[in-house]
Scaffold this motif. Structure first.
Motif: not given
Length: 524
Positions: A28-31, A163-169
């Motif tokens: 999730v951190r991406g760039a 991105r927040l959804t990726d972290i949460l899920t």
């Protein structure tokens, strides 16, 4: 047998947990740089913890009362306000409404176009729930670094929410198991694992931020050796709280009566230290983490003295020193007669810790090696410490133990109740296991150091128990190498044998040269 099963379960759970938590962080951190991005991962991990912790708190009470189908996450906010908010903050330190719980937010995250602002409001509400209560200072600003509206998460609201959804899920999918039946401190372990991995990839800032668990374990064992209980433990430069929490991990069987105390100057570290306390099930009324400059504005003056102090202060940083003429009269620094130099604050931290140490206590401090032999004011302060018999032990550690620096650091152990006017020196520079990124202290290495700390015997190339008079003769030099001889591991050369071999080689060369000359003559 049961203990072995529990240990194996713990190893398996920890390995699976580490694999999943790092995969989430990596995905999730991406760039966004991982070190800057850590607060989102760690903060939302913390958000899940306190949500589930509060749900479990209410559910257990209701189930015991006979309401076996009750689930706090499924009731209305109105019902929660009426039946559950009262007295909860006094006990838990905060309150979360059902609609604000992690499991409710993650369920609708993908469809929620206002996810980033909803999260920001939830975090404010959790902090706000403690206002006016004893826990206010412990909760205030906890989510300050988790800016869900920041452009670091994406240029548009949709990108931020994705991105927040990726972290949460991702965090929701980690199986932490049942709180009561888990063989590891799952949330706390995941938290520390993430911090240590970010630190190992963060260069110098990581080393300053995180003390590796193996070093923390050694410090904890040193300050508690031979003790059955202490009043409280203190770290004047507590960072993320790893040293304080290692005391909890190592000594659950001992009594730490009044809890865990620390001060930290960096805002992010200060917030993480408080989160870390909650993650390790240390309730708000059992810790006191304050933010501020320990040297200029110490915030636990009313709490001293402490039976145990553990610390890894920043090495040789600048401070105001004698530019502030009032500091020489400060009760912490005045006894030595000199202030630590402006360019090297190390002894300011050491004198601060000594001032906060109880008459029966022990302090273990990680130090830069230069402070044990440099001249000037530092030598004057060393003389004060030795002459007053406060220096208990100096331990030379292996190199490359800390993230971001290969320096072979030392541990200074101080006490105020020594029975002999001697100092123990231990050269533990070879007590380590080589790993990919950093060396580590294995259990056998820690045991070897602690056993010698306890027994105080002279061991060739490892330790010496040195009388104060010898230290005086050495101008109060406290370097381990001054007192413990290094083993000469160079190959022993037999000079007579070597000379004979050289003579034989020269003779052979001469014979070959003569043969070559004969061949050349014949060819000519």
């Amino acid at each position: 047998m049961a203990d072995n099963l529990k240990e194996n379960n713990g190893i398996n759970q920890r390995a699976e947990l580490h694999r999943k938590i790092w995969a989430i962080a990596d995905d999730v951190r991406g760039a966004v740089d991982g070190w800057d991005f850590k607060q989102y991962i760690l903060g939302i991990l913390f958000y899940r913890f306190i949500s589930e912790n509060m749900t479990e708190f209410f559910n257990s009470a209701e189930h015991e009362a006979g309401y076996t189908d009750f689930d706090y996450a499924k009731i209305s906010d109105e019902e929660a306000e009426i039946d559950f908010r009262s007295s909860t903050v006094e006990e838990k330190g905060f309150f979360i409404l059902p609609s604000q719980l992690f499991e409710r937010v993650v369920k609708d995250a993908k469809e929620n176009e206002n996810l980033n602002t909803d999260l920001a409001n939830i975090f404010k509400a959790i902090e706000g729930s403690a206002i006016g209560f004893a826990s206010e200072d412990d909760i205030k600003g906890l989510f300050e670094d988790i800016d869900t509206t920041s452009n670091r998460l994406g240029a548009t609201v949709a990108e931020k929410n994705r991105r927040l959804t990726d972290i949460l899920t991702g965090i929701a999918e980690i199986n932490f198991g049942n709180f009561k039946n888990n063989d590891i401190d799952a949330f706390g372990d995941a938290y520390e694992y993430l911090i240590s991995n970010y630190a190992s990839n963060a260069g110098k800032s990581g080393g300053e931020f995180f003390t590796p668990q193996t070093v923390s374990k050694l410090l904890a064992r040193l300050v508690m050796d031979g003790k059955t209980s202490i009043n409280k433990v203190y770290d004047p430069t507590c960072g993320s709280g790893s040293l304080l929490l290692q005391m909890k991990k190592q000594f659950d069987e001992h009594i730490i009566d009044e809890g865990f105390f620390g001060q930290e100057i960096n805002m992010t570290n200060f917030n993480l230290a408080r989160m870390n306390m909650f993650l390790h099930n240390v309730n708000y009324n059992n810790f006191s983490i304050k933010r501020g400059d320990t040297l200029i504005n110490p915030l636990h003056k009313d709490e001293k003295p402490f039976d145990a102090i553990v610390s890894n202060p920043p090495y040789s940083i600048k401070w105001v020193g004698d530019a502030d003429p009032t500091l020489i009269n400060d009760e912490r620094f005045a006894p030595a007669g000199k202030l630590a130099p402006k360019s090297y604050a190390d002894y300011a931290f050491i004198m601060h810790s000594l001032s906060y140490l109880s008459s029966k206590g022990r302090a273990a401090i990680v130090c830069f090696p230069g402070i044990f032999y440099r001249k000037g004011a530092e030598q004057t302060i060393r003389k004060y410490l030795v002459e007053n018999n406060f220096v208990d032990c100096v331990i030379q550690l292996p190199e490359n133990l800390f993230f971001g620096t290969s320096i072979a650091t030392c541990i200074l152990v101080m006490a105020k109740n020594k029975t002999e006017n001697k100092v123990l020196f231990i050269d533990a520079s070879k007590e380590f296991k080589k790993e990919t990124n950093n060396n580590i202290l294995e259990e056998k290495n820690i045991n070897a150091i602690v056993e010698e700390f306890r027994n105080r015997t002279d061991k060739e190339y490892f330790s010496r128990y040195v009388d104060k008079s010898e230290i005086e003769e050495n101008d109060y030099n406290l370097s381990v190498s001054t007192y413990v001889e290094k083993e000469d591991t160079r190959e022993i050369i037999d000079i007579v044998k070597l000379n004979k071999e050289i003579e034989e080689t020269v003779l052979r060369i001469n014979e070959l040269r003569a043969s070559i000359n004969e061949i050349v003559k014949e060819l000519s």
